[in-house]
Design an enzyme around this catalytic site. Structure first.
Site, mmCIF file in Angstrom:
data_model
loop_
_atom_site.group_PDB
_atom_site.id
_atom_site.type_symbol
_atom_site.label_atom_id
_atom_site.label_comp_id
_atom_site.label_asym_id
_atom_site.label_seq_id
_atom_site.Cartn_x
_atom_site.Cartn_y
_atom_site.Cartn_z
ATOM 1 N N CYS D 118 -26.621 -67.031 75.317
ATOM 2 C CA CYS D 118 -25.720 -66.379 76.283
ATOM 3 C C CYS D 118 -24.380 -66.181 75.578
ATOM 4 O O CYS D 118 -24.302 -65.321 74.688
ATOM 5 C CB CYS D 118 -25.618 -67.133 77.608
ATOM 6 S SG CYS D 118 -25.292 -68.894 77.535
ATOM 7 N N SER D 119 -23.340 -66.940 75.924
ATOM 8 C CA SER D 119 -22.068 -66.703 75.248
ATOM 9 C C SER D 119 -21.166 -67.928 75.378
ATOM 10 O O SER D 119 -19.961 -67.799 75.554
ATOM 11 C CB SER D 119 -21.384 -65.485 75.861
ATOM 12 O OG SER D 119 -21.373 -65.626 77.273
ATOM 13 N N CYS D 120 -21.761 -69.115 75.282
ATOM 14 C CA CYS D 120 -20.999 -70.363 75.377
ATOM 15 C C CYS D 120 -19.932 -70.383 74.287
ATOM 16 O O CYS D 120 -20.195 -70.011 73.139
ATOM 17 C CB CYS D 120 -21.940 -71.559 75.241
ATOM 18 S SG CYS D 120 -23.157 -71.610 76.570
#
Lengths: 216, 219, 219, 216
Positions: D118-120
């Site tokens: 995702c985009s942690c």
């Protein structure tokens, strides 16, 4: 001499994406005009191919092969063991028919054909593939959850029927021979050919209804 | 390559449109594009595998959203530009900037019927015996490579059984990377659904995949 | 799920835009969307993992093409509709069809500074000892499952080494599937690049991945 | 009570896709209006968050931590072994800082942070992530060909520097501590903080140039 350079192709794709007309119809029109001007294509030859794929080259061909096999045991044997020779008997030779394989459905097995990597399809025997055959939904799911895909097509398989999925990763071309429906014992090959559908030869239909085409 | 085209087993693509109209073509331009591909002259060194690889190199979101024959349009265009047959500008405008090749002689309508019946074959002579026999257990390769290949990702590092031998066919991995036909034994390998997808898959369901000898090893 | 979101190692996505402007937001609506997410009231049973899973369920071509905060917009909207907080029509028109909850008490501007400093923690008490120790070799699971999970596809069925133990953290696989916090040991596992990508990868390059205990087994 | 049903969410996504306004700005505007009308959000709170992420919560925070570690060996030890405590000393607590980990670059190692699923991102210490961090290009390539990605950012790593890529699959939040540049021995922590960039703390920059910010 073609340079087989993937990166270069990726850049060209980007370029084309940015510069080509916005609608597919306009893009194809421009390409056709260009090829005609460059004498790389004869528009009458395009017409001839379009006509062929709209009329002659279609699922009627596959249906004839199946109907003959149902009515002629020797041909059935040939179709299941050396399909290219059987295809040649009908004069249906063409693109990739040299590697045709026919898969027999039985009371306990159901065959389903897919191409997960692109859209390989027995085009010369079944005509151009339906759009769904080329979608991500069909390509992704047919190998993983064939029973759910079949259910969407209205085919509910009992658990004791084994599913055999054929992923067309090479130039081998797979076509399904459905079971001959009960009650057609007296039918002619022509009558039988009329009930064999494209989807049945891909494997997304199993039972062939007789209702519409009952013999006189 | 681990590209967007390698769709087998991917999840989230929704239902199949089972109510599609029966007609072969759903728009005239689709038919024209197929006709163009069948009848246009082309460099001798364009292989079917090179075409497939060029399609795979398309932007992934284009691959998922553009209509099928539109993808053909762009893929053939990319091949033409790459081989110096036309420029992006020429393709975009539909107007040629150069005079036609004086030797140009595209197939005409009368020849289409003949051309239609040409059987393309992809098996080639091969001196050696195939390494595997029917019934042999094989393990597929664990890793792919950056180029075009026909071992789907979902079937990597899996155990299957040789179902049959199809003869020696042109290896796509080389035919897409240089203008060279390398013949290699091709097998149909059968896998239990459970082997590919895990224990929840139904007993007895099987997946048959055509795989070249170099994709396989003894398990 | 083997969804479009699982991008590690996929090929064909081109170059990274290294010349992006430095500003935090490139459009006002991006900033508003982030502000909405930080300050809106929401059902208690929305977990971070449920949000992630709802984003993964978006149409794959939307996932690849829609701007990032626009994906947040659609994902939060889908969660609101699913939980009965709003209808698609209300979200589309921006007009509510029902009176506000009389008990509604959203966070106000004065409380934002306080809220800003709340440390979210995701580790939880755990009675048992972790199954693996630093330096242990482990094999990752061969198959995923249909739901949300945090073992990337590129690291399945691979051998790695326990680099460190991070405590017992909320397992995403359950927290995304029901409103339940199941604590499970979390490790950072280190993999040789060669193990994940094959022999062409450089010696000594390594990938560190945080993995829950149930994703691992003894090799 | 939320029903965690993936199929239902997929249908809702389809519905939203068909019915929402055509532009992201209009979609977000409609959502904000709705939430205000439902008293689920206070627009002044949105303003406050936007201001915070535009000013206070940004890479300057991470840079201060790094600069302090370069100039204070005890803090350096704390930052590398118990980053949440080091973060608290600066009052930078916030979203997910409880699981912060700081990764030290050395002469022979280079760290790079990504979230493939995702985009942690350590948003509370570095501010909102750059768009490239969230793109398919970065997420797909950082784990597989980190050296090529780094080259695009202008970082050419010699083969004897080992790359360590950190895929943020959990709520652990990773931040890179770059090497302190030579020639900054006499600099104050404030001067040093001014040369620590966001990209250096993600790992897409390695050497920190001194040119612009030379001490007086």
């Amino acid at each position: 001499m073609t340079e087989h350079n993937s990166e270069k192709i990726a850049h060209i794709h980007e370029d084309l994406h940015s510069h080509l007309p916005s609608e597919p119809a306009l893009r194809v029109k421009a390409l056709e005009s260009l090829l005609i001007e460059k004498k790389m294509v004869d528009p009458a030859a395009i017409d001839a191919w379009v006509e062929a794929y709209s009329e002659e080259i279609g699922p009627k061909r596959g249906a004839q092969l199946i109907a003959r096999a149902w009515t002629d045991p020797a041909f059935r044997e040939l179709l299941l063991t050396d399909a290219p020779k059987a295809v040649a008997e009908f004069g249906f030779e063409g693109w990739a028919t040299g590697h045709t394989v026919v898969l027999e459905n039985t009371a306990t097995t159901h065959n389903l054909v897919v191409c997960t990597l692109c859209s390989c399809y027995p085009i010369t025997l079944l005509g151009v593939p339906p759009n769904w055959y080329k979608t991500a939904a069909y390509r992704s799911r047919a190998v993983r959850e064939p029973r759910s895909v079949l259910a969407e097509f209205g085919v509910t398989l009992s658990p004791d029927i084994e599913v055999r999925v054929w992923d067309s990763t090479s130039e081998m071309r797979y076509m399904v021979m459905p079971e001959r429906p009960a009650g057609t014992e007296s039918w002619s090959a022509d009558q039988l050919a009329a009930i064999v559908t494209r989807n049945a030869m891909i494997g997304t239909q199993r039972d062939l209804p007789l209702a519409v085409k009952e013999p006189a | 390559m681990d590209g967007i085209h390698d769709l087998g087993g991917k999840e989230g693509f929704g239902k199949v449109d089972v109510n599609e109209p029966e007609e072969a073509f759903h728009a005239e331009w689709e038919a024209r594009m197929l006709g163009i591909v069948r009848s246009m002259t082309r460099p001798d060194d364009w292989s079917l595998d090179w075409f497939r690889h060029c399609r795979e190199m398309m932007d992934p979101s284009d691959y998922l959203t553009r209509p099928y024959y539109d993808q053909w349009m762009q893929t053939y265009s990319s091949m033409m530009v790459n081989s110096g047959v036309a420029s992006v500008e020429e393709i975009a405008t539909g107007r040629s900037k150069t005079a036609p090749d004086p030797a140009a002689d595209p197939i005409n309508a009368q020849d289409v019927a003949k051309s239609m019946n040409v059987v393309g074959t992809y098996d080639r002579p091969y001196e050696k015996a195939p390494a595997y026999a029917i019934g042999d257990r094989v393990r597929t390769a664990r890793h792919g490579h950056k180029g075009h290949t026909r071992l789907p990702a979902y079937a990597r590092d899996c155990i299957g059984t040789i179902h049959c031998y199809r003869g020696a066919h042109i290896l796509p991995d080389t035919s897409s990377a240089k203008s060279e036909e390398l013949a290699q034994p091709l097998y149909t390998v059968v896998f239990e659904a459970k082997e590919l997808w895990g224990e929840d898959s139904p007993d007895g369901d099987r997946i048959y995949i055509d795989l070249w000898e170099s994709y396989l090893e003894k398990p």
